[in-house]
Design a protein around this motif. Structure first.
Motif, PDB file in Angstrom:
ATOM      1  N   ALA A 152       0.823  -1.208   0.000  1.00 59.74           N
ATOM      2  CA  ALA A 152       0.000   0.000   0.000  1.00 59.74           C
ATOM      3  C   ALA A 152       0.861   1.265   0.000  1.00 59.74           C
ATOM      4  N   THR A 153       1.885   1.290   0.849  1.00 55.51           N
ATOM      5  CA  THR A 153       2.723   2.489   0.949  1.00 55.51           C
ATOM      6  C   THR A 153       3.520   2.725  -0.325  1.00 55.51           C
ATOM      7  N   SER A 154       4.184   1.679  -0.821  1.00 56.68           N
ATOM      8  CA  SER A 154       4.996   1.843  -2.031  1.00 56.68           C
ATOM      9  C   SER A 154       4.120   2.168  -3.237  1.00 56.68           C
ATOM     10  N   ALA A 155       2.944   1.525  -3.334  1.00 57.45           N
ATOM     11  CA  ALA A 155       2.055   1.819  -4.469  1.00 57.45           C
ATOM     12  C   ALA A 155       1.592   3.266  -4.439  1.00 57.45           C
ATOM     13  N   TYR A 156       1.241   3.765  -3.259  1.00 54.28           N
ATOM     14  CA  TYR A 156       0.787   5.146  -3.169  1.00 54.28           C
ATOM     15  C   TYR A 156       1.920   6.116  -3.492  1.00 54.28           C
ATOM     16  N   VAL A 157       3.082   5.927  -2.840  1.00 51.15           N
ATOM     17  CA  VAL A 157       4.184   6.872  -3.024  1.00 51.15           C
ATOM     18  C   VAL A 157       4.653   6.883  -4.475  1.00 51.15           C
ATOM     19  N   ILE A 158       4.843   5.708  -5.074  1.00 52.27           N
ATOM     20  CA  ILE A 158       5.335   5.645  -6.451  1.00 52.27           C
ATOM     21  C   ILE A 158       4.301   6.192  -7.425  1.00 52.27           C
ATOM     22  N   THR A 159       3.029   5.830  -7.228  1.00 51.18           N
ATOM     23  CA  THR A 159       1.991   6.313  -8.142  1.00 51.18           C
ATOM     24  C   THR A 159       1.807   7.820  -8.032  1.00 51.18           C
ATOM     25  N   ILE A 160       1.741   8.334  -6.805  1.00 48.81           N
ATOM     26  CA  ILE A 160       1.573   9.776  -6.623  1.00 48.81           C
ATOM     27  C   ILE A 160       2.795  10.530  -7.137  1.00 48.81           C
ATOM     28  N   ALA A 161       4.002   9.988  -6.909  1.00 42.94           N
ATOM     29  CA  ALA A 161       5.204  10.649  -7.424  1.00 42.94           C
ATOM     30  C   ALA A 161       5.185  10.705  -8.945  1.00 42.94           C
ATOM     31  N   THR A 162       4.758   9.628  -9.597  1.00 45.00           N
ATOM     32  CA  THR A 162       4.670   9.626 -11.054  1.00 45.00           C
ATOM     33  C   THR A 162       3.631  10.628 -11.550  1.00 45.00           C
ATOM     34  N   ILE A 163       2.458  10.635 -10.899  1.00 41.83           N
ATOM     35  CA  ILE A 163       1.411  11.583 -11.288  1.00 41.83           C
ATOM     36  C   ILE A 163       1.884  13.025 -11.105  1.00 41.83           C
ATOM     37  N   ASN A 164       2.519  13.318  -9.975  1.00 41.70           N
ATOM     38  CA  ASN A 164       2.984  14.675  -9.720  1.00 41.70           C
ATOM     39  C   ASN A 164       4.087  15.089 -10.689  1.00 41.70           C
ATOM     40  N   LEU A 165       4.952  14.128 -11.045  1.00 37.82           N
ATOM     41  CA  LEU A 165       5.995  14.432 -12.025  1.00 37.82           C
ATOM     42  C   LEU A 165       5.389  14.790 -13.380  1.00 37.82           C
ATOM     43  N   CYS A 166       4.406  14.007 -13.818  1.00 40.02           N
ATOM     44  CA  CYS A 166       3.735  14.308 -15.085  1.00 40.02           C
ATOM     45  C   CYS A 166       2.993  15.637 -15.005  1.00 40.02           C
ATOM     46  N   LEU A 167       2.365  15.903 -13.859  1.00 39.49           N
ATOM     47  CA  LEU A 167       1.679  17.180 -13.686  1.00 39.49           C
ATOM     48  C   LEU A 167       2.662  18.341 -13.758  1.00 39.49           C
ATOM     49  N   GLY A 168       3.806  18.203 -13.071  1.00 41.78           N
ATOM     50  CA  GLY A 168       4.813  19.259 -13.116  1.00 41.78           C
ATOM     51  C   GLY A 168       5.351  19.488 -14.518  1.00 41.78           C
ATOM     52  N   LEU A 169       5.578  18.400 -15.273  1.00 38.13           N
ATOM     53  CA  LEU A 169       6.061  18.553 -16.650  1.00 38.13           C
ATOM     54  C   LEU A 169       5.009  19.223 -17.534  1.00 38.13           C
TER      55      LEU A 169
END
Length: 384
Positions: free
Chosen positions: A213-230
């Motif tokens: 649960a923790t790794s899925a949330y952190v990795i998924t949110i980090a990927t989403i935020n990276l795409c949002l920032g780009l």
């Protein structure tokens, strides 16, 4: 001693033990936030390191399955995280320093851009004051201006906080490395220490659920935020906003804080636009773009990728943000959701405590004997 006396003694003993347990639990819950806040120099890097280490466990296990020793796999995972974190900080901090440096020079432009809005507000305020004077008998009280304390020097703040920050960073890195290096042995030892097969399977299930649960949330949110920032960076580059990568990084970083982070990013982008563009509506366009991208991300992309398995109650998220933000400030707000996921996973596996049953059925709040006798007499009368 008669059986009735023995039963009464056991009842009083159970009531006393329940009272002690309940009082101790309430005292611990009330004292824990203040202890965490007072010991922030120890607990904050410890909590951040544990969250980061848990998020890196899938990468560690992937390397171990391919024959790498645990120590080497832990070192590679930690170095990879440091490279990503340092790259992000360089992209954000270095251009941000220049923006802070030129901020005093751009204050006249900001005031000029805001002049139409200020004039509109002044006219609206004048209209409201005149209306109130017509309806009321007394003059309108003048608003008091609160004195704002001048901020300290950034150089002085960095110089005073740098030694403590370096010690905490080294402490957190050591925790991450040793946690990852001993993860496999620690998990095996924890499972093997259970006295039964069912207990071992329950512990293994809880550990795996927390990691997943923790790794899925952190990795998924980090990927989403990276795409949002780009996406925000590309849009800002198209409209001619300077340092688009810096602004995209700020948007991605603040988006880790639900609710409050995107609002703060919009305010900063509005301030940056007022520093650059001459037209007020063009100056507010960067903030409008960020808000538009965030609405798409929050209502379409994130629910689609996270799904229902990691969906959390918004009230719990808000309470967690408020609590950890009060305890540890901005870093606590960044850790609020991962810590909430860990707590929810453990509670869902262990079972939710029945506080009402503890209090009213088996705990301290018992029915007085006189009331019990009255109820028994009423029952006998009804039966008779």
């Amino acid at each position: 001693m008669t059986p009735a006396d023995q039963q009464e003694m056991n009842r009083r003993r159970d009531r006393l033990l329940a009272s002690i347990a309940l009082t101790s639990g309430i005292g611990l819950i009330l004292a824990l936030p203040f202890a965490l806040r007072a010991g922030a120099e120890f607990f904050l890097p410890l909590a951040a390191a544990l969250v980061i280490a848990i998020a890196l466990v899938p990468l560690l296990e992937w390397m171990e399955r391919r024959g790498l020793p645990s120590g080497l796999a832990a070192l590679i995972a930690m170095v990879g995280f440091l490279l990503v974190a340092n790259t992000a900080l360089v992209l954000i901090v270095v251009p941000a320093t220049d923006w802070f440096r030129i901020l005093p020079e751009r204050l006249p432009k900001i005031q000029a851009n805001l002049a139409p809005l200020i004039d509109f507000y002044a006219n609206l305020q004048r209209f409201v004051d005149e209306t109130v004077q017509m309806l009321a008998t007394g003059p309108v009280a003048a608003a008091q201006t609160a004195a704002v304390e001048a901020p300290r020097s950034l150089l002085q703040f960095a110089a005073t906080s740098a030694p403590s920050a370096i010690i905490q960073m080294v402490f957190a890195l050591l925790i991450i490395y040793f946690f990852l290096a001993g993860w496999t042995k620690l998990r095996r030892r924890t499972i093997n220490s259970r006295g039964s097969f069912d207990g071992a399977m329950a512990v293994a299930r809880v550990i795996q659920n927390v990691v997943d649960a923790t790794s899925a949330y952190v990795i998924t949110i980090a990927t989403i935020n990276l795409c949002l920032g780009l996406a925000v960076a590309v849009a800002l580059w198209v409209i001619g906003m300077p340092s688009p990568l810096m602004w995209g990084g700020i948007v991605a970083l603040l988006n880790f804080v639900p609710y409050f982070g995107p609002m703060l990013a919009a305010v900063l982008l509005a301030l940056g636009g007022l520093m650059v563009f001459d037209d007020v509506w063009m100056a507010l366009l960067p903030a409008a773009l960020q808000v538009g991208f965030h609405l798409v991300e929050a209502n379409v992309v994130t629910p689609l990728l996270l799904g229902r398995r990691l969906t959390m109650n918004p009230l719990l998220i808000l309470v967690s943000l408020t609590f950890w933000g009060w305890v540890w400030g901005t870093p606590g707000a960044l850790l609020a959701v991962p810590l909430l996921i860990i707590l929810q996973t453990v509670v869902s596996a262990a079972g939710t405590p029945d506080i009402a049953g503890f209090l009213f059925e088996q705990g301290t709040l018992t029915v007085p004997r006189r009331k019990e006798n009255d109820e028994k007499e009423e029952t006998d009368v009804a039966d008779g």
